[in-house]
Every structure is written in structure tokens, then in C-alpha cells.
Design a protein around this motif. Sequence first.
Motif, PDB file in Angstrom:
ATOM      1  N   GLN A  29       0.839  -1.184   0.000  1.00 12.13           N
ATOM      2  CA  GLN A  29       0.000   0.000   0.000  1.00 12.13           C
ATOM      3  C   GLN A  29       0.886   1.249   0.000  1.00 12.13           C
ATOM      4  N   ALA A  30       0.606   2.229  -0.837  1.00  9.29           N
ATOM      5  CA  ALA A  30       1.423   3.432  -0.988  1.00  9.29           C
ATOM      6  C   ALA A  30       0.799   4.599  -0.234  1.00  9.29           C
ATOM      7  N   GLY A  32       3.824   8.366  -2.333  1.00 15.06           N
ATOM      8  CA  GLY A  32       4.206   7.388  -3.343  1.00 15.06           C
ATOM      9  C   GLY A  32       5.009   6.248  -2.789  1.00 15.06           C
ATOM     10  N   ASP A  33       5.671   6.495  -1.605  1.00 14.18           N
ATOM     11  CA  ASP A  33       6.405   5.414  -0.957  1.00 14.18           C
ATOM     12  C   ASP A  33       5.423   4.492  -0.252  1.00 14.18           C
ATOM     13  N   LEU A  80      -0.544   9.593   5.563  1.00  9.98           N
ATOM     14  CA  LEU A  80       0.398   9.531   6.674  1.00  9.98           C
ATOM     15  C   LEU A  80       0.232  10.832   7.446  1.00  9.98           C
ATOM     16  N   VAL A  81      -0.251  10.754   8.701  1.00 15.54           N
ATOM     17  CA  VAL A  81      -0.563  11.931   9.506  1.00 15.54           C
ATOM     18  C   VAL A  81       0.531  12.127  10.549  1.00 15.54           C
TER      19      VAL A  81
END
Length: 822
Positions: free
Chosen positions: A52-53, A79-80, A112-113
Motif C-alpha cells: 500500500q502506498a 508514493g512510498d 500519513l498523519v
Amino acid sequence: MKRVLRDVVLGAAYGVATVGAGAGALLAASTDAYAQEAQRAATPPAAQPSGQAIRRVVVEGNQRIEPATITSYLLVRPGDTFDPERIDLSLKTLFATGLFADVQIEQRDTDLVVSVIENPIINRVIFEGMHTVDESDLEDEVQARPRSVFTPARAQADVQRIIEVYRRAGRFAAQVTPQVRELDQNRVDLIFEVDEGPVTGVRDINFIGNDVFSDRALRDTIVTAESSWWNFFQSNDNYDPDRLEYDREQLRQFYNNRGYADFRVVSAVAELTPDRKDFYITFSVDEGIRYEFGDVRVQTELNRLPPELLRAAIPIRPGEVFRGELIEDAIDAMTYLAGSVGYANVVITPNIERDRENRVVNITFEVNEGPRVFIERIDVVGNTRTIDRVIRREMRVNEGDAFNRVLLDRSRQRIQSLGFFKDVTVEDSDGSQPDRSVVTVTVEEESTGELAFAAGYSSTDSFLFDASITERNLRGRGQFLRLRASTSQQRQQVDLRFTEPRFMGRDLSAGIDLYSLRTDFLSQSSFENQSTGIGLRAGFPLSEQSGMSLTYSLIQDDTQIAGFLVDLDGAGPGTATGDQCDIGNVARPILCDQEGTFLTSVFGYAINSDHRNQPTRATRGFDLQFSQDIAGIGGDVNYLRTELEGGIYYGLPWGFRASFRGNAGYIMGWGGDDVRINDRFFKGGSTFRGFDVAGIGPRQLVVNTSGATEVVGDAIGGNAFAIGTLQLDVPVPLPESFGIGGALFVDFGTLGVVDSAARRTVAVDADSNLIVDDTASLRAAAGISVFWDSPFGPVQFDFSQPLQYEDYDRREQFRFSTRTQF
């Protein structure tokens, strides 16, 4: 609303800081955040599906710091894939910046928080409770600054720094409590509450193992002193471990310079007294045996520097008591000698061999040429006001020149002699390559401007009043400007003086003087004079240690002759007995031709050579100056004046200094003119101690037909003089802060010779004649001088005893005056 976070305590006692329990919310939150970060570091975030990106990175909770700044510290990008290890490293990186009290990183779907709580910004740093330490000293010591980020770790480090300041001041019981006061916009005031505690003194200093020198002699050698309730001026009577290390070195030098080359301090122990208020200090020493110098040899392969020449420069003689400082002096002397003949970089290695059986120290100096090193760069540091080129133009070396220790030392002396800096150091360090060196000139600026108002009393001038404004470093360019007005019983003066040390950018000084001077010699020589003039000056170097100056002055003198003064009882001059220039006065031809207004046009030059090791209180070297002035190229006065002045200085052990200064002069009229009275030399007072102003030299006398003196009249000055001074400066056993010094002196010399017109004999009556005695007989006086750098300016007290004199000389046994140093 503001709220104070209390109990943020970092107490300290005897150098140990502790963090008290019950810390306030801010410090607690920060501490918890660090604990949470450590826990998260130990337990990585839950692993996400590796395929999952990350769609985007979201930053929450930031107030001042831009999101882009925060994401720049992350090791993952949109994207990572979600990688627990890289996210964990990103968390640690954000904490390591010191910008955040707490950081959390979590996954929300494909986002990503990053949630942050920023550390507050310091609004002010406040110190409370200080009484013996200046706030500026603590501000310089701590790292916390307004507008910097607050962290508990930094606050604790600053507590240790403050405690160290108090420890050096002898207050080992000092405690420091930091507090924070919350403000709006995530700002805080950082407050350090200080409890200084009592001074930890030194109750007793003991020595073990000393047989040659007494405990008292060794106590006088070290800096640390025993505490005494009556000694209010003692500042070294507190315990300081750093000072104790310095004391060990002082003891080593003390013994080493008295022949004990094997001396060592076995231990230096400080024990706290039972009441914990003071320390007992105990030095254990091993004195060893006493040595003398044995054979002293020099080995060298330098062609232009034979061993015999180097040996002659070494201040060590076989049979003398061994003194370690002489070895350093020998290395300095040989280094200077090598530099003077062209060896810019020499390596001198002293090989010391102790012969314990014969109790001698044999020394072999190996002198070799070192590797050729060039100056890569010259850095000037600390000049907050003086511009760089004022300092650089005094350097005797430039970037790209070969490294030369002698020229660097000379450069330091030239910069120090400018008088703009408290301290000047010249140091070298390794450059970018092995054959390159970086020279750093570090200066400490001192105040060069002065607005002064002074009043005082002198035994010569009675009451003195002086007002001046002076700037010795105008605009940081090294220019000198002074406006001064002064008045006393003998002198009233106003002058303006300006000097440009580098006229038109060349190695040429230029200046202008404007002045008005009124001198009153009525009580000494029955005349007063008003001088108004303008002077132009120019100076340039002839060599590294010599220079030449040219001057031109245009002066208008108005000379007034008063009544004839006599000394009827030998106790001093009497009162005027009538108009000195009255047609009926028998003495009229001697002085009255010189009354009136005269214009003097004077050209002059001076050549000086200065080989002193420092411009003030020189301890080595000599200086010499020769000058001539010619008047008569224009104007009403014709004369040629020649003067020679010089001194030799020699430093002696234990703070003594010997010096000899001499000066001589001769003035002669030309073109049919005699020398006018106000152009002659008058000596005495500060120029010849033991005698009053104008107290020696040619004088009018009334003598009877048998040659006995009936009346002592005026001093009329002389055309020639020669005066010498032998002086021994003596250290005074008082703290240096008192600013008191002393000296023994002997002044000797003569003043005489006047023109034939002034020597004529005039009949007063049938039994008496008025004559002028211009015999250039020897005068001498000896005495003691006391110098005091008082808060009101430098003061000198002279206690003198005339040894050789004429009966008509005016002698003086005490003088109180201002003092100048040479």
C-alpha cells in the motif's frame, strides 16, 4: 490568560543538579513526550500492508513551523510504501531537532498523519536573586536566548553553567531553580531563581614536605589566600579548583627558578570543614636537590649563524643557580637573533641533562632551520569599532609572505602601541596545506573617547582646572582629535589638535595645532607671556624603528615685564619694587629690550629611534630623539635651538626596573639677535626634582663690593642645559588594584650660559652691583617618588633632598603633581 508553571525545579548544591518531583505541566508534558518517543522507538508502529502506498502526508498541530519544514525531516514521501522502520527513523529525526515537545505519526487510510506539539519559544530570560554576580556574566554563560526554542534539557544544562559560575566565585552552596511562565502564542518566560548561599572560604593552607622554604613564603607565592575577616579587599580567599591547578604551576615555577629542577607537587587536596563553610587546602611537595648551571652548548648547521654568536645571546652563565625561566629567555633571544639575520623559522630544542652527583644541569641547544612556511591568511578578530585596515597596516608581514616569528612579534607591539586596545594577541594555526599557516590577530577594544572635567591641586600650579574632549580613534580610523582648556596659577591654555596617521593613504602622518597659551612667571622671572599660534606637522618612518617629523609654527608672543622681585630674607621672592622698565630702573637694560609683541616663524625637524620592547614601562631597549628648530625665516625673532633626549631601560627580577634618561639642549641667536627670555630654557619642578620651577640656572643677584650676595633676584633662564635621571622602579607590597607604585631616583645636571648683553653688570649704588650669575655648576638631588593611579587621574608625590646646589637656588623637598609615564 498567563499561568505560571511552578515546581519546575532543577536544584543544585555543591555542583550537583537535581530535578524535583511534581514538575509543572509544560516540563511534564515534554518529559512524557520523550518517554513516549522512547517507548515508540522500542515498539515500532504496526506493520501495514507492504504494497500500500502513501497518497499524501498531512501535518497537524504546527503553529510556527511550516509543514514543508516538518516533511523535510521525514524519510518517506508520497508514493512510498508504508515502511515501519523508515517511519520510526522519521519519528526520531523529528525529536532530534529539538523543535517539538511531542510527535506522533499514524496512518489514516492512505494518508500519513504527522501530529506535533511544538516546543514553546522563549520570550525573555530572567535572572532573580543575584547579589554578587552581574547579570551580564550569566547572560554570557547560558545558552538560552530570547526567541530561541525552550527545552527542559537545555534549561538543565544552563543551570549547570550558572552553578559553575558561582563555583568559580567560591559559592559551592549556590542553588538554581528554573521556572517557566506561560504566555500566549506558545511563548514562555524562562526564569532562573538563584540562591547564592554563603561564600566558601579557605580556612587554612598547609604545606607538607617543604624544608627549604617556609609555609609563609609558599603562601605568598600562590594566588589562593586564607580568608580573613579584616581583609575586605581580598578576592582570592575562596576555594576554586581551577585556581588550585594554577597554584600548583606557581609553586613549580617558584622552585624551578631557585635551582630546584626536580621539584614536583605530589598532591593538592581540598577538604571541607565540618561546618561545611570553608576548606582546608594541603599541598604535599617534593623539593629535590638544588642545581646550578653547568655546561651550556649550542649545536647548529646554520651558515649565517655560528654557534659562538648564538652562545653570546644566551643569558645563562655556568655556576649560576639554575633558573628554568632563563631557558625560555634563551630560546626567545636566539629566535630573535635568527630572525634578524634572515632565518624566519628556526626550531630550537633544549636538551637538558641533570647531573645529580655534581648537582649541575648541562644544556645543549640544538638550533636548526625549520620547514619553510608561508602565511596563507591573516584574520583580524575582535575589532568591533576599529576598521580592519587600521590594524592591518601595522602588520610587518602580509598574506603570502614567509612566516617570521620576529616580524609577527613586532607587529603585535605596533598594534598594541596604537593605544586603541586593552589586549592584543597574535597566534598562528595550521593552514590548508602543511606549508601554510593562518595568522589570527585578536584584539580587545577599549574606550578611546573621553569627556573629562578635572580639578586638582599642585604644589607648582596651585589649583588646577581642566576640561577636554578627546578621541584617539576618531570614526575607527585611527585619527586623533582633542579640544582642551585648562587654567592654573601659572598657565591658561586652550588648544585644538588633530592628527591623521595615514595622510592620503600613505605612510605619512599629518596634523595641525591651534593654541593660545598664557604663562605667568612673575614670581620666578618677573615676566608673563601670551602666545597665540598655529602649527603644522608631518611625520614619516625612516626604518622599522626610527622616524622623522617636520614642523612649522607661526607664533605671536606678547611679553610683559613686571617689577623687580627680590628675596631679602632668603625665604622666597619679595614683592615688586617698582616698574621694572621704568627709565630710572638700573636693571632696565637687562630685560626691557625684550618687552613687546614679536612674531616668530619656526621651522623644525626631529629624528627619533625607538628600540624599546614596549611603549610604556619598557623593560628592555632604548629610545633616542634629536631635534632642531630654526626661527627667522620670516618673523621678528632669530634663533637656532637644538635638543637631544634619550633613555635606556632594563627590567630586573621581582618587578624592579632600572632606567636612565638624559636630555640636553642649546639655543643661540643669529642675525645679530640675542635669545629672548621666553625662548630660553627654564628647569626645575617636574623637570629637575628637588628644585622649584625655574629654581636653578642663571639668576640676577645684587652683590656688594666684597662679592657677598645681598639680594637674590629673578631667574632669567639659560641657553644651555644637560640633565640626567637614574631611577629604580620598586614594586610596592600592595594589591595591584590599588594602583600604587614607587621609585628611587637621582636627578643631576646643569643649566647656564646667557648672552653677553644679559650678563652686563649694572651699578645699583656706590657699594652694590646688579649682576647675573650664569655659572653652569652641577646640581643634584635624590629622593623617592610615589605614583598613584587615583580615580581622579594619575598623581605623583616626590620627596627630594638636594645634594649639590648654589646658595641662590630655590630648593624644594616635596612636590605633588600629575604624572606621565615613559
